[in-house]
Scaffold this active site. Structure first.
Site, PDB file in Angstrom:
ATOM      1  N   HIS A  57       0.675  -1.343   0.040  1.00 41.72           N
ATOM      2  CA  HIS A  57       0.129   0.002   0.153  1.00 41.72           C
ATOM      3  C   HIS A  57       0.759   1.160   0.161  1.00 41.72           C
ATOM      4  O   HIS A  57       0.327   2.327   0.436  1.00 41.72           O
ATOM      5  CB  HIS A  57      -0.995   0.030   1.285  1.00 41.72           C
ATOM      6  CG  HIS A  57      -1.915  -1.277   1.383  1.00 41.72           C
ATOM      7  ND1 HIS A  57      -2.932  -1.544   0.895  1.00 41.72           N
ATOM      8  CD2 HIS A  57      -1.456  -2.227   2.205  1.00 41.72           C
ATOM      9  CE1 HIS A  57      -3.096  -2.535   1.300  1.00 41.72           C
ATOM     10  NE2 HIS A  57      -2.365  -3.361   2.038  1.00 41.72           N
ATOM     11  N   SER A  90      14.614  21.259 -17.336  1.00 41.88           N
ATOM     12  CA  SER A  90      13.339  22.220 -17.425  1.00 41.88           C
ATOM     13  C   SER A  90      13.804  23.122 -18.028  1.00 41.88           C
ATOM     14  O   SER A  90      14.911  23.957 -17.920  1.00 41.88           O
ATOM     15  CB  SER A  90      12.869  22.207 -16.119  1.00 41.88           C
ATOM     16  OG  SER A  90      12.037  23.392 -15.913  1.00 41.88           O
ATOM     17  N   LYS A 140      16.147  21.220 -11.989  1.00 40.50           N
ATOM     18  CA  LYS A 140      15.509  20.286 -12.431  1.00 40.50           C
ATOM     19  C   LYS A 140      16.287  19.073 -13.329  1.00 40.50           C
ATOM     20  O   LYS A 140      16.841  19.604 -14.186  1.00 40.50           O
ATOM     21  CB  LYS A 140      14.303  20.234 -13.150  1.00 40.50           C
ATOM     22  CG  LYS A 140      13.231  21.001 -12.267  1.00 40.50           C
ATOM     23  CD  LYS A 140      12.431  20.302 -11.483  1.00 40.50           C
ATOM     24  CE  LYS A 140      11.545  19.047 -12.045  1.00 40.50           C
ATOM     25  NZ  LYS A 140      10.262  19.545 -12.162  1.00 40.50           N
ATOM     26  N   GLU A 150       9.322   7.959 -17.742  1.00 41.20           N
ATOM     27  CA  GLU A 150       8.142   8.313 -17.754  1.00 41.20           C
ATOM     28  C   GLU A 150       7.365   8.132 -19.302  1.00 41.20           C
ATOM     29  O   GLU A 150       6.202   7.581 -19.474  1.00 41.20           O
ATOM     30  CB  GLU A 150       8.141   9.821 -17.697  1.00 41.20           C
ATOM     31  CG  GLU A 150       8.191  10.334 -16.255  1.00 41.20           C
ATOM     32  CD  GLU A 150       8.270  11.769 -16.123  1.00 41.20           C
ATOM     33  OE1 GLU A 150       7.765  12.248 -15.235  1.00 41.20           O
ATOM     34  OE2 GLU A 150       9.010  12.673 -16.822  1.00 41.20           O
TER      35      GLU A 150
END
Ligand code: ARG
Length: 482
Positions: free
Chosen positions: A163, A290, A296, A303
């Site tokens: 979980h 970025s 970043k 992804e």
């Protein structure tokens, strides 16, 4: 020499009274994507021609002319000088028309006893078989990369989650080997699907079989379409042979499952490399910056892999829907099987390649080993495992060994965890006296089982996370992947 196939409006017969519009030609043509099947198309045609000759259906001269013409076409296509024509609709008609242009009537005899329906089904199967063999190799590479990293981290401890809540400590090696199991099953699935891909439709002709005395088993043998015992694998029903695409659905289902595994791994890599976890770093060449936030580094590759999983699963849905209402036998709908299949193969191959390298690094000839794979931060993993009372189950197990029924032990530990929480301490940080307030049987030896490594070592049963077990698994994988 006149070549009817050169004029599409006359390609079928004199029956047609008007030519196709440009739009309809473009709509119905497949050559711009199915030309990718050219090698399979030539290979299958050569096997068919050899059999026609062997059976006395065409002469040895015609067979020789076909082989000569095909050799030239093969060279031209490989050299990029072959002229593909939209007017000739698909890869099959393009190659056949060129053959006839090169060798005359012999070229026109090639189509004896076959139709494009059994031809295309054969070509797709041959092409897919080759791609699947590559995919099986790439799956082995990825497993090897994961095993290489696992080998270094049998004692590196991170929290195992259920979980997404800290559950019990596991080794990083054990975690990675879970993915090795998934990819091993993916490879197994590919092997199994390959058996059903590797069957010969050719010789079924348009739908009902043919009047010529073909030897289909001979063609199957020359195309290496054989079963596990080496017997020719020939589709046994002509209607099924020309219209079945379940081999493509099955492959895409296997590819989808594999992409789902990749997607789960991607999700974990993304979490692990976020600042909140800080468990790993992936090499800069798999990340992007970025345009606005200078600090970043974004995990674009995992992804995208997660995103491309949707695309492959979509292709599976596309193929299932394509087939669901088709009456027997061949329908032109089937031409729509190719783009989803091609894209599935491309996406899966690229993803597997990139993941092997991203995880395990690439070969460095100077150092003689692989480098540039993921960087692991064991201390961050360890610190995370220290939070969240990951060894609470171990304390319960300890009490069970002292004679308590498990349910009672569970309750005792819940009280201990609650107390530790209010003190802001881990169970292992509580003094023995405090622990003894929860149960008198607790003694000094409890601390051995409250440590992370104690917890790990205690799970020394088949499939468990103890380093001893994990090393056995690594050895098994190494042997299996040789
Ligand atoms: N390009 C077609 C396909 O991909 C080849 C088979 C055409 N057969 C036909 N009867 N029109 O399915």
């Amino acid at each position: 020499m006149t070549n009817q196939l050169d004029k599409k409006s006359q390609a079928w017969s004199a029956l047609f009274s008007e030519p196709m519009s440009e739009l309809v030609k473009r709509y119905t043509a497949s050559v711009f994507f199915d030309k990718r099947l050219w090698q399979a198309d030539i290979t299958a045609s050569l096997a068919h021609a050899e059999m026609l000759c062997h059976q006395g259906i065409i002469s040895a001269d015609d067979h020789a002319s076909i082989a000569r013409g095909m050799a030239q076409i093969q060279n031209d296509i490989a050299a990029g000088t072959f002229e593909w024509k939209l007017d000739l609709e698909d890869v099959h008609l393009n190659i056949e028309a060129r053959l006839t242009q090169l060798v005359g009537d012999a070229g026109k005899r090639l189509h004896t006893g076959r139709s494009r329906n059994d031809q295309v089904a054969t070509d797709v199967r041959l092409w897919l078989r080759g791609e699947m063999d590559l995919i099986i190799e790439l799956l082995a590479d990825l497993q090897n990369s994961l095993v290489d990293v696992a080998q270094l981290h049998t004692e590196t401890i991170l929290p195992g989650f259920t979980h997404l809540q800290v559950a019990q400590p596991v080794s990083f090696a054990h975690h990675l080997l879970a993915y090795v199991e998934m990819f091993a099953r993916d490879a197994e699935r590919m092997h199994d699907v390959r058996k059903r891909v590797n069957r010969l439709p050719l010789g079924s002709a348009a739908l009902a079989g043919t009047t010529y005395p073909l030897d289909r088993e001979r063609v199957a043998r020359s195309l290496c379409m054989v079963d596990e015992d080496g017997h020719p694998a020939v589709c046994q029903n002509s209607l099924d042979a020309v219209s079945d695409r379940d081999f493509a659905m099955e492959f895409t289902a296997a590819a989808s499952i594999c992409m789902v595994h990749i997607s789960r791994l991607s999700e974990e890599l993304i979490l692990w490399m976020s600042q909140n976890f800080g468990f790993i770093r992936i090499a800069d060449r798999f990340t992007t910056g970025s345009s606005i936030m200078p600090q970043k580094k974004n995990p674009d590759v995992p992804e995208l892999a997660r995103g491309k999983t949707g695309r492959v699963v979509g292709h599976l849905m596309g193929l299932l829907t394509l087939m669901k209402a088709q009456p027997l036998a061949y329908n032109k709908d089937n031409q729509e099987d190719k783009e989803p299949l091609f894209d599935t193969v491309d996406t899966l191959k690229d993803t597997l390649r990139i993941f092997s390298e991203m995880v395990g690094g690439q070969w460095n000839a100077t150092s003689g080993k692989k480098d540039g794979g993921i960087t692991v931060h064991p201390s961050a993993m360890q610190a995370a495992a220290q939070k969240g009372y990951a060894t609470a189950t171990d304390l319960a197990d300890y009490l069970v060994k002292k004679g308590l029924p498990f349910r009672d032990a569970h309750e005792v530990v819940a009280h201990a965890v609650k107390a530790a929480q209010s003190l802001g301490q881990d169970l292992s940080e509580l003094p023995l006296k405090t622990l003894q307030q929860f149960h008198a049987e607790i003694s000094e030896d409890v601390f051995a089982c409250l440590s992370l490594s104690g917890s790990l070592n205690a799970r020394n049963t088949l499939g468990g996370t103890a380093p001893e077990q994990v090393l056995l698994q690594i050895a098994r994988h190494r042997q299996r992947l040789q």
